[in-house]
Motif scaffolding. Structure first.
Motif, PDB file in Angstrom:
ATOM      1  N   VAL A 110       0.856  -1.193   0.000  1.00  0.00           N
ATOM      2  CA  VAL A 110       0.000   0.000   0.000  1.00  0.00           C
ATOM      3  C   VAL A 110       0.895   1.247   0.000  1.00  0.00           C
ATOM      4  O   VAL A 110       2.082   1.179   0.324  1.00  0.00           O
ATOM      5  CB  VAL A 110      -0.938   0.028   1.233  1.00  0.00           C
ATOM      6  CG1 VAL A 110      -1.889  -1.159   1.206  1.00  0.00           C
ATOM      7  CG2 VAL A 110      -0.129   0.037   2.535  1.00  0.00           C
ATOM      8  N   ARG A 111       0.313   2.362  -0.372  1.00  0.00           N
ATOM      9  CA  ARG A 111       1.065   3.621  -0.360  1.00  0.00           C
ATOM     10  C   ARG A 111       1.518   3.927   1.070  1.00  0.00           C
ATOM     11  O   ARG A 111       0.900   3.500   2.047  1.00  0.00           O
ATOM     12  CB  ARG A 111       0.214   4.767  -0.922  1.00  0.00           C
ATOM     13  CG  ARG A 111      -1.140   4.946  -0.265  1.00  0.00           C
ATOM     14  CD  ARG A 111      -1.970   6.000  -0.996  1.00  0.00           C
ATOM     15  NE  ARG A 111      -3.344   6.026  -0.499  1.00  0.00           N
ATOM     16  CZ  ARG A 111      -3.766   6.693   0.557  1.00  0.00           C
ATOM     17  NH1 ARG A 111      -2.904   7.418   1.261  1.00  0.00           N
ATOM     18  NH2 ARG A 111      -5.031   6.664   0.926  1.00  0.00           N
ATOM     19  N   LEU A 136      -7.161  -3.000   6.770  1.00  0.00           N
ATOM     20  CA  LEU A 136      -7.509  -2.648   5.390  1.00  0.00           C
ATOM     21  C   LEU A 136      -8.938  -3.085   5.066  1.00  0.00           C
ATOM     22  O   LEU A 136      -9.712  -2.327   4.470  1.00  0.00           O
ATOM     23  CB  LEU A 136      -6.520  -3.308   4.426  1.00  0.00           C
ATOM     24  CG  LEU A 136      -6.644  -2.947   2.940  1.00  0.00           C
ATOM     25  CD1 LEU A 136      -5.311  -3.147   2.234  1.00  0.00           C
ATOM     26  CD2 LEU A 136      -7.705  -3.779   2.222  1.00  0.00           C
ATOM     27  N   PHE A 176      -0.974   5.242   3.635  1.00  0.00           N
ATOM     28  CA  PHE A 176      -2.241   4.522   3.783  1.00  0.00           C
ATOM     29  C   PHE A 176      -2.505   4.272   5.266  1.00  0.00           C
ATOM     30  O   PHE A 176      -1.603   3.837   5.993  1.00  0.00           O
ATOM     31  CB  PHE A 176      -2.167   3.198   3.030  1.00  0.00           C
ATOM     32  CG  PHE A 176      -3.499   2.527   2.816  1.00  0.00           C
ATOM     33  CD1 PHE A 176      -4.424   3.057   1.944  1.00  0.00           C
ATOM     34  CD2 PHE A 176      -3.806   1.355   3.492  1.00  0.00           C
ATOM     35  CE1 PHE A 176      -5.642   2.428   1.737  1.00  0.00           C
ATOM     36  CE2 PHE A 176      -5.011   0.724   3.304  1.00  0.00           C
ATOM     37  CZ  PHE A 176      -5.946   1.265   2.419  1.00  0.00           C
ATOM     38  N   LEU A 223     -11.595   2.571  -2.547  1.00  0.00           N
ATOM     39  CA  LEU A 223     -10.188   2.186  -2.511  1.00  0.00           C
ATOM     40  C   LEU A 223      -9.792   1.542  -3.842  1.00  0.00           C
ATOM     41  O   LEU A 223     -10.570   0.800  -4.448  1.00  0.00           O
ATOM     42  CB  LEU A 223      -9.911   1.220  -1.365  1.00  0.00           C
ATOM     43  CG  LEU A 223     -10.189   1.739   0.060  1.00  0.00           C
ATOM     44  CD1 LEU A 223      -9.785   0.684   1.085  1.00  0.00           C
ATOM     45  CD2 LEU A 223      -9.460   3.047   0.310  1.00  0.00           C
ATOM     46  N   GLY A 246       1.075   7.923  -4.502  1.00  0.00           N
ATOM     47  CA  GLY A 246      -0.211   8.014  -3.817  1.00  0.00           C
ATOM     48  C   GLY A 246      -1.412   8.119  -4.748  1.00  0.00           C
ATOM     49  O   GLY A 246      -2.512   8.445  -4.305  1.00  0.00           O
ATOM     50  N   ASP A 294      -4.164   3.154  -4.123  1.00  0.00           N
ATOM     51  CA  ASP A 294      -4.028   2.782  -2.712  1.00  0.00           C
ATOM     52  C   ASP A 294      -3.186   1.538  -2.476  1.00  0.00           C
ATOM     53  O   ASP A 294      -2.454   1.447  -1.478  1.00  0.00           O
ATOM     54  CB  ASP A 294      -5.415   2.564  -2.097  1.00  0.00           C
ATOM     55  CG  ASP A 294      -6.233   3.835  -2.054  1.00  0.00           C
ATOM     56  OD1 ASP A 294      -5.744   4.818  -1.480  1.00  0.00           O
ATOM     57  OD2 ASP A 294      -7.355   3.840  -2.601  1.00  0.00           O
ATOM     58  N   MET A 295      -3.282   0.553  -3.359  1.00  0.00           N
ATOM     59  CA  MET A 295      -2.638  -0.735  -3.079  1.00  0.00           C
ATOM     60  C   MET A 295      -2.370  -1.485  -4.366  1.00  0.00           C
ATOM     61  O   MET A 295      -2.857  -1.109  -5.446  1.00  0.00           O
ATOM     62  CB  MET A 295      -3.508  -1.574  -2.145  1.00  0.00           C
ATOM     63  CG  MET A 295      -4.790  -2.066  -2.789  1.00  0.00           C
ATOM     64  SD  MET A 295      -5.964  -2.798  -1.617  1.00  0.00           S
ATOM     65  CE  MET A 295      -6.891  -1.327  -1.150  1.00  0.00           C
TER      66      MET A 295
END
Length: 324
Positions: A130-131, A142, A134, A153, A197, A200-201
């Motif tokens: 993830v960023r 999560l 996050f 997301l 960014g 998100d993931m």
């Protein structure tokens, strides 16, 4: 009549002679390995490790040809249509051989009929990254966050239909959450946007560049997708450990030849490739790339392809994953 029969036998022997000679003298000129992804990714890196050693074993140059695109279909189709003589091989992954049949109603190659399995040689788990900013620090957090923000997301992959895309869909289905897939054209672009960014993931195969970004606190890793923890990340729990016991996904890869390649040639290639996978230096280099060298021969590799096809067929159906 007898004379005609003798002539027919001689003609048949004459026609079969080149094939026998080809098998006996193989290989007599350079080989080519088609990698159906772009240069620089884990699959490409592993293919080059094996190509280097195969050249020594075969006594001939071995070239890599990258043919990315179409969820690995472009490269796979080119090998399926190649001459079945052992000189053109495909470094195929779970995407090519087990996922695509469920995603594409009209696939331009038959993973079973068009290829002869030679050896499965690598397996690479995913990291759920993830960023850096996050808010969640675990898989449970999560999932809880995603349930409060359904459909907001995002997760990136290197393209629709790739293993990173389908693994994300599998994760969402198992967790009962709604996350949005963002397809890219390369794994490198996914990492760039993740660090910036913009998403998100992502589910990314473990590799050196990703580990460096995590070490530099540019990204966070919440879990790995293998059955066991990765030796490269022993302190990071698997996703299965964090509340999703049925979740497991990895990028396995191996070599296949065109389907009608003579058995003597496939046996020769399989023997060389399996010996390379056992080489300590090769195993060390594959491990440094985030994976594990494995040794499944033709029969076991073929059985794995069939087993994994059934698994991912269920995942695609239950998750509703489609090719955008």
């Amino acid at each position: 009549m007898k004379r005609l029969s003798e002539l027919a036998i001689c003609a048949a022997a004459f026609l079969l002679a080149p094939l026998a000679a080809t098998a006996d003298t193989f290989p007599s000129h350079p080989l080519k390995i088609v990698v159906p992804q772009g240069a620089g990714g884990p699959g490409d890196t592993n293919a080059r490790i094996f190509a280097e050693k195969l050249s020594l074993s075969a006594g001939q140059p071995v070239y890599i040809e990258n043919k990315p695109g179409g969820s690995t279909i472009i490269g796979a189709e080119s090998v399926a249509r190649s001459a079945p003589n052992g000189y053109t091989l495909l470094f195929a992954s779970v995407t090519t051989l087990a996922v695509n049949p469920s995603l594409f109603s009209k696939l331009s190659y038959d993973p079973i009929g068009d290829f002869a399995p030679l050896a499965m040689v690598t397996s690479q788990p995913f990291m759920l990254v993830v960023r850096a900013a996050f808010p969640a620090t675990s898989v449970q957090e999560l999932i809880a966050l995603a349930k409060t923000k359904p459909g907001t997301l995002t997760y990136g992959s290197s393209g629709s239909g790739t293993s990173g895309h389908i693994t994300g869909a599998f994760f969402a289905s198992e967790a009962g959450i709604d996350i949005v897939h963002v397809p890219y054209k390369s794994a490198g672009t996914v990492q760039t946007d993740l660090m910036a960014g913009r998403i998100d993931m992502a589910f990314r195969a473990i590799d050196g560049a990703l580990l460096a970004a995590i070490k530099a606190n540019q990204l966070k890793v919440l879990g790995t997708s293998g059955v066991q923890r990765s030796p490269l990340l022993p302190d990071v729990p698997t996703i299965a450990e964090q509340g999703l016991p049925s979740f497991e996904s990895s990028v396995w890869s191996g070599f296949v030849a065109p389907g009608k390649t003579p058995q003597a040639i496939t046996e020769s290639l399989s023997s060389m490739l399996l010996a390379i996978a056992e080489d300590p230096g090769v195993r060390q280099r594959v491990a440094a790339n985030g994976g594990e060298a494995t040794t499944l021969g033709p029969r076991e590799f073929g059985a794995l392809i069939r087993e994994e096809t059934k698994k991912w067929q269920k995942v695609v159906r239950s998750s509703g994953a489609t090719v955008e």
